[in-house]
Design a protein around this motif. Sequence first.
Motif, mmCIF file in Angstrom:
data_model
loop_
_atom_site.group_PDB
_atom_site.id
_atom_site.type_symbol
_atom_site.label_atom_id
_atom_site.label_comp_id
_atom_site.label_asym_id
_atom_site.label_seq_id
_atom_site.Cartn_x
_atom_site.Cartn_y
_atom_site.Cartn_z
ATOM 1 N N LYS A 78 0.817 -1.237 -0.044
ATOM 2 C CA LYS A 78 -0.034 0.006 -0.147
ATOM 3 C C LYS A 78 0.775 1.283 0.033
ATOM 4 O O LYS A 78 1.796 1.298 0.759
ATOM 5 N N ASN A 79 0.820 2.042 -1.009
ATOM 6 C CA ASN A 79 1.230 3.365 -0.937
ATOM 7 C C ASN A 79 2.850 3.229 -1.195
ATOM 8 O O ASN A 79 3.709 3.700 -0.752
ATOM 9 N N ILE A 80 2.996 2.163 -2.274
ATOM 10 C CA ILE A 80 4.727 1.829 -2.561
ATOM 11 C C ILE A 80 4.766 2.466 -3.975
ATOM 12 O O ILE A 80 4.064 2.283 -5.014
ATOM 13 N N ILE A 81 5.985 3.206 -4.015
ATOM 14 C CA ILE A 81 6.493 3.334 -5.337
ATOM 15 C C ILE A 81 7.839 2.454 -5.760
ATOM 16 O O ILE A 81 8.690 2.443 -4.971
ATOM 17 N N PHE A 82 7.555 1.897 -6.870
ATOM 18 C CA PHE A 82 8.571 1.081 -7.344
ATOM 19 C C PHE A 82 9.209 1.336 -8.568
ATOM 20 O O PHE A 82 8.731 2.054 -9.475
ATOM 21 N N LYS A 83 10.647 1.499 -8.226
ATOM 22 C CA LYS A 83 11.502 2.293 -9.346
ATOM 23 C C LYS A 83 12.755 1.825 -9.542
ATOM 24 O O LYS A 83 13.154 0.885 -8.687
ATOM 25 N N GLY A 84 13.336 1.661 -10.814
ATOM 26 C CA GLY A 84 14.554 1.254 -10.981
ATOM 27 C C GLY A 84 14.432 0.038 -12.179
ATOM 28 O O GLY A 84 13.615 0.288 -12.978
ATOM 29 N N ASP A 85 15.147 -0.876 -11.823
ATOM 30 C CA ASP A 85 15.358 -2.292 -12.672
ATOM 31 C C ASP A 85 14.006 -2.977 -12.695
ATOM 32 O O ASP A 85 13.123 -2.535 -11.615
ATOM 33 N N SER A 86 13.874 -4.218 -13.085
ATOM 34 C CA SER A 86 12.749 -5.116 -13.063
ATOM 35 C C SER A 86 12.588 -5.791 -11.944
ATOM 36 O O SER A 86 13.281 -6.199 -11.302
ATOM 37 N N LEU A 87 11.220 -6.060 -11.505
ATOM 38 C CA LEU A 87 10.875 -6.852 -10.558
ATOM 39 C C LEU A 87 10.202 -8.072 -11.155
ATOM 40 O O LEU A 87 9.040 -7.839 -11.815
ATOM 41 N N ILE A 88 10.504 -9.277 -10.740
ATOM 42 C CA ILE A 88 9.693 -10.532 -11.283
ATOM 43 C C ILE A 88 9.436 -11.393 -10.187
ATOM 44 O O ILE A 88 10.481 -11.679 -9.438
ATOM 45 N N PHE A 89 8.322 -11.826 -10.282
ATOM 46 C CA PHE A 89 7.702 -12.883 -9.340
ATOM 47 C C PHE A 89 7.644 -14.087 -10.240
ATOM 48 O O PHE A 89 6.768 -14.330 -11.260
#
Length: 214
Positions: free
Chosen positions: A45-56
Amino acid sequence: MKTISGEEFKIKILSKLKSFNDLTINIENEIILQTQSLNIELTFKNIIFKGDSLIFHDRDPEAPFNRFCIFENCTFLCNIHFSSSTFKYLKFISCKIKNQFFQITSCKIKNLSFEENNEKINKILPTIVESGYLKISDGKIETIDFENIIFNNGSLSISNLNQTKSFSITRSTLNTVIFSHCTFNDYFHYIGNKVVLNSNNFLGIGTLVALVSY
C-alpha cells in the motif's frame, strides 16, 4: 515516505514479511523472487517501485490456490513481471503504471483484477496507465476484471487464454486493446467504456466463445 534499496526490500520480503506500506523501493539491479518462498498473504500500500525490473516467478505446477497479493495505490516506474506463479487472487487497486512492460504470463490465478478504490464514494481513484505495454498471456486465469482503468497511453494485450471463464472491462478509458487466440467460456462484458481515438484501437484475433454484453 521512506526510501529503501532493492536489496533491503528483497531481504524483508524473503523473511516472510506480509505487509509493505508507505515506501519508495529503489531496485538497483533486477530482482527475481520465487513466489512460493514468500508470505501467502502479501499486501503493498502506497509503494513506489522504481529502477530495474521486479519479477515474481515460480515453477510449481501443483501449487495450491491459497496465495493472494494486493497492490493498493502503488506506482510502478519499473518493469513488472509475474511469471508461472499461482494466486487465489491478484489485485491492483488504484495503481499507476508508468513503465515499459507490465506482464502476467503463464500464471494460474482464480481472480485477476485491476480496479478502483471504492471505500469512499467521494474519493474514488481509478487505476491509470500512463505508458507501457500491459500484457496478460498463457496460463490458467479463471476470471479477469478491469474496472475504471484509464489508459492515457500504452496498450493492453490479452492472448492465448483458453480456460478463462469470464472477462470484463467496465467504465474504462482505453487506448489500444488486442485480443489474440482467447476463449471466454461463460461471458465477455464490455460495458460503459470510452476509447481514445487512434487507428487500430481494438483488434480481435482468434476465438471468443462467450455471452457478450455491451
